[in-house]
Design a protein around this motif. Structure first.
Motif, PDB file in Angstrom:
ATOM      1  N   GLY A 190      19.025  -4.545 -87.970  1.00 33.37           N
ATOM      2  CA  GLY A 190      20.320  -5.210 -88.094  1.00 33.37           C
ATOM      3  C   GLY A 190      21.426  -4.185 -88.218  1.00 33.37           C
ATOM      4  N   PHE A 191      22.651  -4.594 -87.901  1.00 32.92           N
ATOM      5  CA  PHE A 191      23.776  -3.666 -87.962  1.00 32.92           C
ATOM      6  C   PHE A 191      24.073  -3.193 -89.382  1.00 32.92           C
ATOM      7  CE2 PHE A 191      25.113  -4.779 -83.595  1.00 32.92           C
ATOM      8  CZ  PHE A 191      25.468  -3.508 -83.159  1.00 32.92           C
ATOM      9  N   ASP A 192      23.629  -3.957 -90.384  1.00 29.52           N
ATOM     10  CA  ASP A 192      23.873  -3.516 -91.755  1.00 29.52           C
ATOM     11  C   ASP A 192      23.143  -2.218 -92.075  1.00 29.52           C
ATOM     12  OD1 ASP A 192      21.436  -4.868 -91.499  1.00 29.52           O
ATOM     13  OD2 ASP A 192      21.436  -5.511 -93.588  1.00 29.52           O
ATOM     14  N   ALA A 245      30.423  -3.334 -88.161  1.00 31.24           N
ATOM     15  CA  ALA A 245      29.803  -2.007 -88.151  1.00 31.24           C
ATOM     16  C   ALA A 245      30.655  -1.010 -87.385  1.00 31.24           C
ATOM     17  CB  ALA A 245      28.402  -2.092 -87.544  1.00 31.24           C
ATOM     18  N   VAL A 246      31.175  -1.420 -86.242  1.00 30.38           N
ATOM     19  CA  VAL A 246      32.016  -0.526 -85.438  1.00 30.38           C
ATOM     20  C   VAL A 246      33.306  -0.191 -86.185  1.00 30.38           C
ATOM     21  CG1 VAL A 246      33.425  -0.381 -83.346  1.00 30.38           C
ATOM     22  CG2 VAL A 246      31.063  -1.201 -83.203  1.00 30.38           C
ATOM     23  N   LEU A 247      33.936  -1.196 -86.775  1.00 31.57           N
ATOM     24  CA  LEU A 247      35.181  -0.949 -87.503  1.00 31.57           C
ATOM     25  C   LEU A 247      34.952  -0.032 -88.698  1.00 31.57           C
ATOM     26  CD1 LEU A 247      36.810  -4.500 -87.436  1.00 31.57           C
ATOM     27  CD2 LEU A 247      37.568  -2.471 -86.194  1.00 31.57           C
ATOM     28  N   ALA A 248      33.847  -0.234 -89.417  1.00 31.58           N
ATOM     29  CA  ALA A 248      33.565   0.603 -90.579  1.00 31.58           C
ATOM     30  C   ALA A 248      33.366   2.052 -90.163  1.00 31.58           C
ATOM     31  CB  ALA A 248      32.332   0.081 -91.308  1.00 31.58           C
ATOM     32  N   LEU A 249      32.632   2.272 -89.072  1.00 32.34           N
ATOM     33  CA  LEU A 249      32.413   3.638 -88.606  1.00 32.34           C
ATOM     34  C   LEU A 249      33.711   4.249 -88.088  1.00 32.34           C
ATOM     35  CD1 LEU A 249      28.998   3.203 -86.765  1.00 32.34           C
ATOM     36  CD2 LEU A 249      29.404   4.607 -88.798  1.00 32.34           C
ATOM     37  N   ALA A 250      34.515   3.453 -87.391  1.00 34.26           N
ATOM     38  CA  ALA A 250      35.779   3.960 -86.856  1.00 34.26           C
ATOM     39  C   ALA A 250      36.730   4.379 -87.970  1.00 34.26           C
ATOM     40  CB  ALA A 250      36.439   2.900 -85.974  1.00 34.26           C
ATOM     41  N   ASN A 251      36.594   3.767 -89.131  1.00 34.09           N
ATOM     42  CA  ASN A 251      37.463   4.086 -90.267  1.00 34.09           C
ATOM     43  C   ASN A 251      36.857   5.125 -91.201  1.00 34.09           C
ATOM     44  OD1 ASN A 251      39.697   2.377 -89.677  1.00 34.09           O
ATOM     45  ND2 ASN A 251      38.459   0.607 -90.277  1.00 34.09           N
TER      46      ASN A 251
END
Length: 216
Positions: free
Chosen positions: A203-205, A94-100
């Motif tokens: 959930g993070f999803d 989740a963090v990586l997806a938002l960071a990208n």
């Protein structure tokens, strides 16, 4: 642009075992009665001085200061011995997806010390993903809005375009005091039904879709 501010303990990482062990070790090491596990977890998110004030209200300021240092030493020793705090399921993705995501900036607002936060970021290879990292060393304890206000100022993003993601009432109250919207997670250290938030997720999803809806 939009800003997503994360709490750490109870939101990104499951650090409860190390937190409780460090608190109990600090108290028993000084010959004081150990606090109950539930009482320690209720304090997660507060600064260590505020935590010790609440856990040992009758102790002298000198004893509470010693408890803070003993806690820090115990937590660091656990980390050095390899007893790490794991990320919650889905947190890293989740963090990586938002960071990208091009229009999204990430920040942290945590009751951890700078040393503790940097250790966590290094452990999970998350360093460099957060443009602003606000820690208890530099601010009043949550729920004071100082950390959120500093993250807004540092990133140049206005409060209506920001959201706080956390697991405790301290996170939610801090965000509200800064006029920032709130997402409460359902896997942390305060019961979800006690958290006053704009949205709750299980959930993070669900995090990215919830942020998208909030920022439309």
């Amino acid at each position: 642009m939009r800003l997503v501010i994360f709490d750490v303990d109870g939101t990104l990482v499951d650090s409860q075992n190390n937190i409780v062990a460090s608190a109990i070790g600090a108290f028993t090491g000084m010959g004081l009665p150990a606090p109950a596990r539930a009482d320690v977890l209720r304090m997660v998110g507060l600064s260590l001085p505020e935590t010790m004030l609440r856990l040992a209200p009758d102790a002298t300021p000198e004893i509470r200061a010693a408890l803070v240092e003993a806690y820090k030493d115990g937590f660091r020793d656990l980390r050095l011995r390899g007893q790490d705090s794991p990320l919650f399921p889905g947190a890293r993705d989740a963090v990586l997806a938002l960071a990208n995501t091009p229009d999204t900036v990430l920040a942290i607002a945590t009751g951890k010390s700078r040393r503790g936060l940097e250790g966590m970021l290094d452990q999970h290879d998350l360093r460099g993903l957060f443009r602003s990292t606000q820690v208890a060393d530099d601010h009043p304890s949550k729920p004071h809005p100082s950390m959120v206000l500093a993250a807004l100022a540092e990133t140049g993003i206005a409060a209506p375009r920001a959201v706080m993601v956390g697991d405790t009432s301290y996170d939610m109250d801090m965000a509200a005091a800064a006029n920032v919207r709130r997402i409460a997670v359902g896997w942390g250290y305060h019961a979800p039904e006690t958290l006053v938030a704009d949205h709750h997720i299980a959930g993070f999803d669900a995090l990215a879709p919830t942020i998208d809806r909030m920022m439309e």
